[in-house]
Design a protein around this motif. Sequence first.
Motif, PDB file in Angstrom:
ATOM      1  N   HIS A  44      27.760  45.995  47.353  1.00 46.45           N
ATOM      2  CA  HIS A  44      27.191  46.129  45.954  1.00 46.45           C
ATOM      3  C   HIS A  44      25.782  46.366  45.882  1.00 46.45           C
ATOM      4  O   HIS A  44      24.946  46.521  44.597  1.00 46.45           O
ATOM      5  N   ALA A  45      24.943  46.182  47.231  1.00 41.01           N
ATOM      6  CA  ALA A  45      23.524  46.403  47.025  1.00 41.01           C
ATOM      7  C   ALA A  45      23.229  47.472  46.340  1.00 41.01           C
ATOM      8  O   ALA A  45      21.863  47.407  45.775  1.00 41.01           O
ATOM      9  N   HIS A  46      23.640  48.720  46.558  1.00 35.94           N
ATOM     10  CA  HIS A  46      23.119  49.903  45.784  1.00 35.94           C
ATOM     11  C   HIS A  46      23.047  49.751  44.305  1.00 35.94           C
ATOM     12  O   HIS A  46      22.472  50.453  43.639  1.00 35.94           O
ATOM     13  N   LEU A  47      23.923  48.901  43.774  1.00 37.61           N
ATOM     14  CA  LEU A  47      23.764  48.454  42.275  1.00 37.61           C
ATOM     15  C   LEU A  47      22.634  48.014  41.746  1.00 37.61           C
ATOM     16  O   LEU A  47      22.033  48.006  40.713  1.00 37.61           O
ATOM     17  N   PHE A  48      21.938  46.823  42.566  1.00 31.24           N
ATOM     18  CA  PHE A  48      20.975  46.209  42.019  1.00 31.24           C
ATOM     19  C   PHE A  48      19.517  46.859  41.965  1.00 31.24           C
ATOM     20  O   PHE A  48      19.269  47.869  42.778  1.00 31.24           O
ATOM     21  N   SER A  49      18.847  46.288  41.045  1.00 32.89           N
ATOM     22  CA  SER A  49      17.554  46.848  40.737  1.00 32.89           C
ATOM     23  C   SER A  49      16.651  46.692  41.914  1.00 32.89           C
ATOM     24  O   SER A  49      15.710  47.541  42.304  1.00 32.89           O
ATOM     25  N   VAL A  50      16.720  45.472  42.796  1.00 28.05           N
ATOM     26  CA  VAL A  50      16.116  45.415  44.060  1.00 28.05           C
ATOM     27  C   VAL A  50      16.823  45.081  45.211  1.00 28.05           C
ATOM     28  O   VAL A  50      17.824  44.354  45.054  1.00 28.05           O
ATOM     29  N   ASN A  51      16.812  45.374  46.378  1.00 22.75           N
ATOM     30  CA  ASN A  51      17.568  45.237  47.457  1.00 22.75           C
ATOM     31  C   ASN A  51      17.760  43.828  47.848  1.00 22.75           C
ATOM     32  O   ASN A  51      16.579  43.221  48.354  1.00 22.75           O
ATOM     33  N   PRO A  52      18.735  43.069  47.753  1.00 25.55           N
ATOM     34  CA  PRO A  52      18.676  41.918  48.165  1.00 25.55           C
ATOM     35  C   PRO A  52      19.075  41.661  49.650  1.00 25.55           C
ATOM     36  O   PRO A  52      19.116  40.222  50.075  1.00 25.55           O
ATOM     37  N   LEU A  53      19.675  42.671  50.401  1.00 23.11           N
ATOM     38  CA  LEU A  53      19.763  42.134  51.737  1.00 23.11           C
ATOM     39  C   LEU A  53      18.793  42.149  52.757  1.00 23.11           C
ATOM     40  O   LEU A  53      17.928  42.932  52.589  1.00 23.11           O
ATOM     41  N   LYS A  54      19.065  41.347  53.767  1.00 20.06           N
ATOM     42  CA  LYS A  54      17.933  40.959  54.626  1.00 20.06           C
ATOM     43  C   LYS A  54      18.495  40.869  56.144  1.00 20.06           C
ATOM     44  O   LYS A  54      19.919  40.632  56.262  1.00 20.06           O
ATOM     45  N   THR A  55      17.834  41.047  57.205  1.00 17.91           N
ATOM     46  CA  THR A  55      18.446  41.282  58.417  1.00 17.91           C
ATOM     47  C   THR A  55      17.725  39.929  59.355  1.00 17.91           C
ATOM     48  O   THR A  55      16.786  40.208  59.932  1.00 17.91           O
ATOM     49  N   ASN A  56      18.103  38.829  59.054  1.00 14.38           N
ATOM     50  CA  ASN A  56      17.420  37.496  59.792  1.00 14.38           C
ATOM     51  C   ASN A  56      17.871  37.221  61.104  1.00 14.38           C
ATOM     52  O   ASN A  56      17.245  37.015  61.931  1.00 14.38           O
ATOM     53  N   THR A  57      19.166  37.262  61.006  1.00 20.42           N
ATOM     54  CA  THR A  57      19.859  37.058  62.237  1.00 20.42           C
ATOM     55  C   THR A  57      20.812  37.926  62.856  1.00 20.42           C
ATOM     56  O   THR A  57      21.092  38.951  62.270  1.00 20.42           O
ATOM     57  N   ILE A  58      21.279  37.682  64.017  1.00 21.26           N
ATOM     58  CA  ILE A  58      22.216  39.017  64.235  1.00 21.26           C
ATOM     59  C   ILE A  58      23.470  39.113  63.434  1.00 21.26           C
ATOM     60  O   ILE A  58      24.187  39.988  63.417  1.00 21.26           O
ATOM     61  N   PHE A  59      23.693  38.044  62.995  1.00 20.99           N
ATOM     62  CA  PHE A  59      25.108  38.129  62.220  1.00 20.99           C
ATOM     63  C   PHE A  59      24.793  38.644  60.762  1.00 20.99           C
ATOM     64  O   PHE A  59      25.913  39.190  60.041  1.00 20.99           O
ATOM     65  N   ASP A  60      23.404  38.996  60.480  1.00 26.28           N
ATOM     66  CA  ASP A  60      23.228  40.103  59.404  1.00 26.28           C
ATOM     67  C   ASP A  60      23.007  41.398  59.415  1.00 26.28           C
ATOM     68  O   ASP A  60      22.699  42.174  58.633  1.00 26.28           O
ATOM     69  N   VAL A  61      23.156  41.760  60.994  1.00 27.69           N
ATOM     70  CA  VAL A  61      22.817  43.169  61.433  1.00 27.69           C
ATOM     71  C   VAL A  61      23.512  44.103  60.518  1.00 27.69           C
ATOM     72  O   VAL A  61      23.000  45.133  60.360  1.00 27.69           O
ATOM     73  N   TYR A  62      24.690  43.772  59.959  1.00 24.53           N
ATOM     74  CA  TYR A  62      25.480  45.052  59.369  1.00 24.53           C
ATOM     75  C   TYR A  62      24.656  45.234  57.985  1.00 24.53           C
ATOM     76  O   TYR A  62      24.897  46.479  57.524  1.00 24.53           O
ATOM     77  N   SER A  63      24.086  44.477  57.565  1.00 25.61           N
ATOM     78  CA  SER A  63      23.490  44.668  56.308  1.00 25.61           C
ATOM     79  C   SER A  63      22.601  45.687  56.332  1.00 25.61           C
ATOM     80  O   SER A  63      22.379  46.611  55.071  1.00 25.61           O
ATOM     81  N   SER A  64      22.093  46.172  57.564  1.00 27.99           N
ATOM     82  CA  SER A  64      21.058  47.192  57.673  1.00 27.99           C
ATOM     83  C   SER A  64      21.646  48.407  57.302  1.00 27.99           C
ATOM     84  O   SER A  64      20.804  49.423  57.102  1.00 27.99           O
ATOM     85  N   MET A  65      22.869  48.640  57.546  1.00 25.54           N
ATOM     86  CA  MET A  65      23.657  49.853  57.294  1.00 25.54           C
ATOM     87  C   MET A  65      23.693  50.253  55.935  1.00 25.54           C
ATOM     88  O   MET A  65      24.334  51.366  55.388  1.00 25.54           O
ATOM     89  N   PHE A  66      23.314  49.254  54.773  1.00 27.84           N
ATOM     90  CA  PHE A  66      23.768  49.557  53.263  1.00 27.84           C
ATOM     91  C   PHE A  66      22.266  49.868  52.737  1.00 27.84           C
ATOM     92  O   PHE A  66      22.239  49.598  51.553  1.00 27.84           O
TER      93      PHE A  66
END
Lengths: 290, 78
Positions: A247-269
């Motif tokens: 859903h990140a492409h809908l938001f006015s500001v990108n809320p995705l972060k890559t803090n840990t290795i478990f969040d690494v997939y967020s970087s693809m969006f």
Amino acid sequence: MGGINIYKRIYLLFATPLIPVVLAAYYLGGPAAGALLAVVGVILGVAVYRMSPKVLLRWYGARKMSRETYTFIYPYLAKISSDLDVPMPQPYVFDSAAPITFTVGNNNRYYLLVSTASLDMLDKDELKSIITLEVTKVSKGSVGANTVVALLAGSIASLSTVALWMAMLTGFGQEDDPAPRTISFLAMGMVSLPSALLVHIFTIDSTVEADRMAAGMMAEPCLLAEALERTGTYIKLHVTGGFNPGHAHLFSVNPLKTNTIFDVYSSMFLTKPDIRQRVMYLENIKKVNP
Amino acid sequence: MFALITDIYNALQHWQKALLFSFVSYAMLLFGIIVAITFILKDFNFLVVTGLTFIYMSTLFVGILVARKMFKKRLIEE
């Protein structure tokens, strides 16, 4: 995909999975089976497209904004929609600790979703600038395609949560234990790739054009830059995830972060320009048109 | 050797790491499929497993390369 218009994009989105399925049905069951599956597929596609905004409203538990509580929002939305010659989006509010705002809709029915954190954090003028930004997205015509892609990509991405719950319910441990997290990580590895590809191929990113247009419509373009900067900084410092990356492409500001290795997939969006670049761009507009 | 692997891993951007982990996840799915096929056939059929592995891994490799090209073109890097 940049040159493909919005409707062709939506047809392509539904035709891509349907064509091989129809061909397989034709091969296995003959022309009648192929035709039947094609008709069922088209009906399903139309239903998913038309229902996608309502499903997303339910997904976020959004409720209609009361005219009495937020007195300035309805008249301002009506004015800005009339200026841009677009149907007025219905304002909805949903509970979230993150200051996010987005618009969903299609077929001339649009819904503006504002989180409770946005309403609490932003002042009246900043909120107006964010609302202007969302209405300009409607005028750009990108909302219909982005809504249906958000529903499909979000549904695929949420399968990793299903895997996490299944791992927990089958006795692999609690949410923060290594085993369920590893299972969820591997499941996310499988679901995030098709989900991210859907987002990259079929969504229309009108962020820069919408920023420029919204800033041009505001009496003070710096207000939009301030609102975006405050929202971005707040999310960076205080919000600890919990977003569906589809859903990140809908938001006015990108809320995705890559803090840990478990969040690494967020970087693809990541489809939106960095918030600092957007703010800098808006400040330069202000300098050119003081 | 480990130092070299660590250096290569650290040089990767986040989306490239994500793509790498996706590749590993899909490869692990192949292991599950091979186990299931072996149980269904009640024997380890080397020819079937080799053929399946070749088709699966080729498709996966091509898919990952297409995704890499697309991400390189469209992704906004952090």
